[in-house]
Design a protein around this motif. Structure first.
Motif, PDB file in Angstrom:
ATOM      1  N   GLN A 366      47.674  19.902   4.156  1.00 17.38           N
ATOM      2  CA  GLN A 366      48.559  20.811   3.436  1.00 17.38           C
ATOM      3  C   GLN A 366      49.275  21.783   4.368  1.00 17.38           C
ATOM      4  OE1 GLN A 366      45.094  21.970   0.758  1.00 17.38           O
ATOM      5  NE2 GLN A 366      46.837  22.228  -0.619  1.00 17.38           N
ATOM      6  N   LEU A 367      48.707  21.993   5.546  1.00 18.97           N
ATOM      7  CA  LEU A 367      49.200  23.036   6.435  1.00 18.97           C
ATOM      8  C   LEU A 367      49.943  22.504   7.650  1.00 18.97           C
ATOM      9  CD1 LEU A 367      46.019  25.333   6.502  1.00 18.97           C
ATOM     10  CD2 LEU A 367      48.003  25.502   4.981  1.00 18.97           C
ATOM     11  N   PHE A 368      49.467  21.396   8.216  1.00 18.13           N
ATOM     12  CA  PHE A 368      49.950  20.937   9.515  1.00 18.13           C
ATOM     13  C   PHE A 368      50.449  19.496   9.437  1.00 18.13           C
ATOM     14  CE2 PHE A 368      45.890  23.350  10.088  1.00 18.13           C
ATOM     15  CZ  PHE A 368      46.461  24.569  10.374  1.00 18.13           C
ATOM     16  N   GLY A 369      51.491  19.212  10.213  1.00 15.09           N
ATOM     17  CA  GLY A 369      52.041  17.870  10.194  1.00 15.09           C
ATOM     18  C   GLY A 369      51.397  16.915  11.169  1.00 15.09           C
ATOM     19  N   ALA A 370      50.813  17.439  12.252  1.00 19.06           N
ATOM     20  CA  ALA A 370      50.295  16.556  13.310  1.00 19.06           C
ATOM     21  C   ALA A 370      49.006  17.114  13.904  1.00 19.06           C
ATOM     22  CB  ALA A 370      51.353  16.369  14.388  1.00 19.06           C
ATOM     23  N   TRP A 371      48.136  17.646  13.058  1.00 18.07           N
ATOM     24  CA  TRP A 371      46.924  18.272  13.570  1.00 18.07           C
ATOM     25  C   TRP A 371      46.016  17.285  14.296  1.00 18.07           C
ATOM     26  CZ3 TRP A 371      42.172  16.539  12.025  1.00 18.07           C
ATOM     27  CH2 TRP A 371      42.121  15.778  10.854  1.00 18.07           C
ATOM     28  N   ALA A 372      46.049  16.020  13.897  1.00 20.23           N
ATOM     29  CA  ALA A 372      45.172  15.032  14.532  1.00 20.23           C
ATOM     30  C   ALA A 372      45.485  14.861  16.013  1.00 20.23           C
ATOM     31  CB  ALA A 372      45.275  13.694  13.810  1.00 20.23           C
ATOM     32  N   SER A 373      46.701  15.202  16.424  1.00 20.88           N
ATOM     33  CA  SER A 373      47.074  15.128  17.839  1.00 20.88           C
ATOM     34  C   SER A 373      47.086  16.506  18.496  1.00 20.88           C
ATOM     35  CB  SER A 373      48.442  14.464  17.993  1.00 20.88           C
ATOM     36  OG  SER A 373      49.444  15.189  17.298  1.00 20.88           O
ATOM     37  N   LEU A 379      53.694  23.299   8.597  1.00 21.06           N
ATOM     38  CA  LEU A 379      54.748  22.630   7.846  1.00 21.06           C
ATOM     39  C   LEU A 379      55.611  23.660   7.121  1.00 21.06           C
ATOM     40  CD1 LEU A 379      52.565  19.836   6.229  1.00 21.06           C
ATOM     41  CD2 LEU A 379      54.318  19.476   7.975  1.00 21.06           C
ATOM     42  N   ALA A 380      56.864  23.305   6.874  1.00 19.53           N
ATOM     43  CA  ALA A 380      57.756  24.227   6.176  1.00 19.53           C
ATOM     44  C   ALA A 380      57.238  24.573   4.784  1.00 19.53           C
ATOM     45  CB  ALA A 380      59.154  23.625   6.083  1.00 19.53           C
ATOM     46  N   ALA A 381      56.587  23.607   4.132  1.00 20.74           N
ATOM     47  CA  ALA A 381      56.093  23.825   2.772  1.00 20.74           C
ATOM     48  C   ALA A 381      54.638  24.270   2.732  1.00 20.74           C
ATOM     49  CB  ALA A 381      56.264  22.548   1.957  1.00 20.74           C
ATOM     50  N   ALA A 382      54.057  24.582   3.861  1.00 21.77           N
ATOM     51  CA  ALA A 382      52.647  24.966   3.888  1.00 21.77           C
ATOM     52  C   ALA A 382      52.427  26.258   3.103  1.00 21.77           C
ATOM     53  CB  ALA A 382      52.180  25.151   5.322  1.00 21.77           C
ATOM     54  N   PRO A 383      51.361  26.334   2.333  1.00 25.11           N
ATOM     55  CA  PRO A 383      51.089  27.571   1.595  1.00 25.11           C
ATOM     56  C   PRO A 383      50.768  28.750   2.493  1.00 25.11           C
ATOM     57  CG  PRO A 383      49.265  26.019   1.377  1.00 25.11           C
ATOM     58  CD  PRO A 383      50.376  25.270   2.029  1.00 25.11           C
ATOM     59  N   ALA A 384      50.533  28.498   3.769  1.00 25.73           N
ATOM     60  CA  ALA A 384      50.274  29.595   4.707  1.00 25.73           C
ATOM     61  C   ALA A 384      51.540  30.332   5.118  1.00 25.73           C
ATOM     62  CB  ALA A 384      49.577  29.050   5.951  1.00 25.73           C
ATOM     63  N   VAL A 385      52.716  29.746   4.895  1.00 24.78           N
ATOM     64  CA  VAL A 385      53.982  30.383   5.265  1.00 24.78           C
ATOM     65  C   VAL A 385      54.209  31.601   4.371  1.00 24.78           C
ATOM     66  CG1 VAL A 385      56.485  30.082   5.361  1.00 24.78           C
ATOM     67  CG2 VAL A 385      54.966  28.260   6.172  1.00 24.78           C
ATOM     68  N   ASN A 386      54.493  32.720   4.984  1.00 24.59           N
ATOM     69  CA  ASN A 386      54.738  33.997   4.286  1.00 24.59           C
ATOM     70  C   ASN A 386      53.543  34.472   3.473  1.00 24.59           C
ATOM     71  OD1 ASN A 386      57.300  34.043   5.348  1.00 24.59           O
ATOM     72  ND2 ASN A 386      58.324  33.378   3.476  1.00 24.59           N
ATOM     73  N   ALA A 387      52.349  34.001   3.792  1.00 22.34           N
ATOM     74  CA  ALA A 387      51.165  34.345   2.995  1.00 22.34           C
ATOM     75  C   ALA A 387      50.318  35.438   3.614  1.00 22.34           C
ATOM     76  CB  ALA A 387      50.301  33.096   2.781  1.00 22.34           C
ATOM     77  N   GLY A 408      58.553  37.015   6.040  1.00 23.02           N
ATOM     78  CA  GLY A 408      57.154  37.412   5.922  1.00 23.02           C
ATOM     79  C   GLY A 408      56.319  36.801   7.023  1.00 23.02           C
ATOM     80  N   PHE A 409      55.122  37.352   7.210  1.00 24.49           N
ATOM     81  CA  PHE A 409      54.195  36.837   8.217  1.00 24.49           C
ATOM     82  C   PHE A 409      53.477  35.599   7.688  1.00 24.49           C
ATOM     83  CE2 PHE A 409      54.645  41.305   9.337  1.00 24.49           C
ATOM     84  CZ  PHE A 409      54.667  41.285  10.721  1.00 24.49           C
ATOM     85  N   ASP A 410      53.204  34.653   8.595  1.00 24.54           N
ATOM     86  CA  ASP A 410      52.472  33.433   8.247  1.00 24.54           C
ATOM     87  C   ASP A 410      51.018  33.546   8.689  1.00 24.54           C
ATOM     88  OD1 ASP A 410      55.006  32.601   7.568  1.00 24.54           O
ATOM     89  OD2 ASP A 410      55.190  31.156   9.204  1.00 24.54           O
ATOM     90  N   LEU A 411      50.144  32.822   8.013  1.00 23.48           N
ATOM     91  CA  LEU A 411      48.755  32.745   8.415  1.00 23.48           C
ATOM     92  C   LEU A 411      48.614  31.873   9.665  1.00 23.48           C
ATOM     93  CD1 LEU A 411      46.942  32.089   5.001  1.00 23.48           C
ATOM     94  CD2 LEU A 411      47.579  34.275   6.025  1.00 23.48           C
ATOM     95  N   GLY A 412      47.611  32.175  10.463  1.00 27.99           N
ATOM     96  CA  GLY A 412      47.296  31.335  11.607  1.00 27.99           C
ATOM     97  C   GLY A 412      48.033  31.726  12.864  1.00 27.99           C
ATOM     98  N   TYR A 414      50.471  30.220  14.537  1.00 24.38           N
ATOM     99  CA  TYR A 414      51.891  29.901  14.705  1.00 24.38           C
ATOM    100  C   TYR A 414      52.705  30.424  13.525  1.00 24.38           C
ATOM    101  CZ  TYR A 414      50.374  26.576  18.311  1.00 24.38           C
ATOM    102  OH  TYR A 414      49.829  25.998  19.425  1.00 24.38           O
ATOM    103  N   GLU A 415      53.869  30.970  13.830  1.00 24.28           N
ATOM    104  CA  GLU A 415      54.826  31.426  12.819  1.00 24.28           C
ATOM    105  C   GLU A 415      55.886  30.344  12.638  1.00 24.28           C
ATOM    106  OE1 GLU A 415      56.223  34.781  10.335  1.00 24.28           O
ATOM    107  OE2 GLU A 415      54.337  34.274  11.335  1.00 24.28           O
ATOM    108  N   HIS A 416      56.013  29.845  11.415  1.00 20.47           N
ATOM    109  CA  HIS A 416      56.993  28.792  11.161  1.00 20.47           C
ATOM    110  C   HIS A 416      58.413  29.326  11.292  1.00 20.47           C
ATOM    111  CE1 HIS A 416      58.770  25.190   9.535  1.00 20.47           C
ATOM    112  NE2 HIS A 416      59.425  25.921   8.654  1.00 20.47           N
ATOM    113  N   ALA A 417      59.275  28.522  11.916  1.00 17.07           N
ATOM    114  CA  ALA A 417      60.707  28.830  12.070  1.00 17.07           C
ATOM    115  C   ALA A 417      60.942  30.120  12.834  1.00 17.07           C
ATOM    116  CB  ALA A 417      61.394  28.884  10.700  1.00 17.07           C
TER     117      ALA A 417
END
Length: 544
Positions: A366-373, A379-387, A408-412, A414-417
């Motif tokens: 739900q949060l990351f596009g390539a976490w396995a690597s 991700l742009a649509a991650a619920p952590a964005v602006n949360a 707004g600030f993102d969780l984690g 990295y800040e998206h965009a």
């Protein structure tokens, strides 16, 4: 010992001679130890490519004249061809600073023996203050990659510390206050990635105070060879650490614990720490992402992502004697939770502790596009964005990009965009027809190699005017308003019928542009303005 009377630059090369002057590459000394025996405050030693034994330094610089040993002057990475792969002649360490303050060690590739019986530390500093260990590559040391003991105001930055055979990548120990550990890459070590221990049993107050731990990437620690003892610890391990700021770190695929706040040998609990904007994703078979134990109180945990691939562990493990002053909210979490060893669901956790009212459960996909690597950008649509809550702000993310982005600030970590550079309005505009003040703004990133856009809106439709750009900020009266920039470039244009205009510009890749500020303003012919001209506020363009 011969001490320099004036600051000198010396050179060392494997083909040199310790009988030479050392003052040029052609007259280089042969050994780092010879340089360490002769340097004084303000001196710089440049190691040229080759393989070396390390050095033992007991001479201090000063605040105005530090001693510098460098293999890669001015760079933020190690020189791969300047290799220290033998111990110094005094201790079982490659490089040892013994009571040597105001010293910089930078740019070396340090290779250990992989055996604690023959090699202890890559870079060791003890009984000192104001030591900087920067941009070194330290691999396969016997016990520790970097060790500090009783060192106040140490800076450990931009290093790579990996595959310590017996213990930890970086070990900050023995009551050293105000350490800064930032932008390091710490991986594959036997036990802890970063271990901070006040070590009360060894003297001092047993507390490490006011640490800053930020923008580190720490992975695959805690799975060392059991021939050197059972691996344990945490990616970030804190015993007797108080009032630290632990922010913008990425911890993933670690095999024991994530971030641990506790007391075993510390002079007190790990109290009053702030754990903010970290991304922690534990490996299968690991323990909890965050552990708070042994009466460690007053800790704040906010704006983090705390996930776990292990089916029997989860986000947070805490003891009830740590709940006093504990503030935990605005996090993306994964079940399970633990209170005094009892596993809880998220609902049970919130009911039992009163924490995480605004937090939510999430899965990696739900949060990351390539976490396995190993890519944990959101991700742009991650619920952590602006949360995230702005009550616990931080100005940058792990990449060094500016927070907040997108309002707004993102969780984690990295800040998206987000961007390295920024746009910021300043000053006041001058109204035109209908009281409308033209608005000048920026979109995109004013970063090297990127394209950004300057946008005018809220102007008089069809009005002619110009955008002016300069390198200086002014405040000069002009036609009832204020000219806010030195005029070095002008771009005439006509606003659309809707009162808008835009222009895209590319930022060239040029290191000299980093940190450069430009200042822009737009103005328009407007018969409805008091003196026939409307002006926007100024726009500061911070290039990076």
């Amino acid at each position: 010992m011969l001490v320099s009377l004036a600051a000198q630059t010396y050179y060392v090369a494997p083909s040199g001679s310790d009988a030479a002057s050392g003052t040029s590459p052609a007259g280089a000394w042969k050994t780092l130890q010879h340089a360490a025996d002769l340097v004084g405050p303000g001196d710089t030693v440049i190691a040229l490519p080759g393989h070396y034994a390390g050095f033992y330094l007991s001479t201090s610089g000063t605040s105005a004249a530090p001693i510098t040993f460098t293999a890669n002057p001015g760079a933020d990475v190690a020189h791969p061809l300047v290799v220290v792969d033998a111990n110094n002649a005094v201790t079982p360490d490659r490089i040892n600073l013994e009571g040597a303050s105001w010293v910089v060690v930078e740019g070396f590739t340090v290779i250990g023996s992989g055996d604690p019986a023959t090699n202890r530390t890559g870079i060791r500093t003890v009984l000192a203050e104001h030591v900087t260990i920067r941009a070194n590559r330290i691999d396969q040391c016997g016990r520790w990659g970097i060790l500090t003991g009783f060192v106040d105001d140490v800076v450990i930055e931009d290093n790579e510390a990996s595959r310590s055979a017996d213990e930890h990548g970086i070990y900050v120990s023995n009551s050293g206050d105000r350490p800064i550990v930032r932008r390091n890459r710490i991986w594959g070590n036997h036990s802890n990635g970063l271990h901070m221990n006040g070590d009360a049993s060894l003297g001092g107050d047993g507390v490490i105070s006011d640490a800053l731990v930020e923008r580190n990437v720490i992975w695959e620690n805690g799975d060392g060879n059991p021939i050197f003892g059972p691996p344990g610890g945490s990616a970030i391990n804190c015993d007797g650490v108080q009032d630290a700021l632990i922010q913008n770190n990425l911890l993933y695929a670690n095999h024991k614990s994530g971030i641990s706040l506790y007391r075993i040998d510390g002079g007190g609990g790990s109290n009053g720490n702030r754990v903010l904007f970290n991304t922690v994703h534990m490996a299968a078979g690991a323990r909890f992402a965050l552990n708070v134990k042994d009466g460690s109180v007053g800790n704040t945990v906010a704006n983090n992502v705390l996930l776990n691939l292990d089916a029997t562990r989860g986000a947070i493990d805490i003891e009830s004697n740590c709940l006093a002053g504990f503030a935990c909210d605005f996090n993306a979490l994964e079940e399970k939770f633990s209170l005094d060893g009892a596993f809880l669901t998220f609902a049970q956790w919130k009911a039992a502790t009163g924490q995480d009212a605004h937090s939510f459960l999430a899965q990696p996909a739900q949060l990351f596009g390539a976490w396995a690597s190993g890519d944990y950008h959101l991700l742009a649509a991650a619920p952590a964005v602006n949360a995230a809550t702005s009550a616990q702000p931080t100005p940058f993310d792990l990449d060094g990009k500016q927070r907040p982005a997108l309002g707004g600030f993102d969780l984690g970590a990295y800040e998206h965009a987000a961007c390295f550079g920024a746009f910021a309005s300043y000053g006041a505009g001058l109204a035109g027809s209908g009281g409308k003040v033209p608005a000048l703004s920026g979109s995109g990133c004013p970063d090297q190699g990127a394209t950004a856009t300057l946008v005018v809106s809220n102007g008089l439709g069809g009005a002619p005017g110009a955008l002016v750009l300069g390198s200086g900020q002014l405040a000069l009266p002009l036609l009832g308003g204020t000219l806010l920039t030195s005029v070095q470039i002008a771009a005439p244009h006509v606003l659309t019928p809707a009162g808008t205009w835009s222009v895209a510009f590319g930022v060239p890749v040029d290191p000299s542009l980093a940190g450069v500020d430009l200042f822009a303003q737009s103005g328009y012919v407007d018969a409805g303005a008091a003196q026939g001209v409307s002006l926007s506020a100024g726009l500061r363009i911070e290039l990076e």
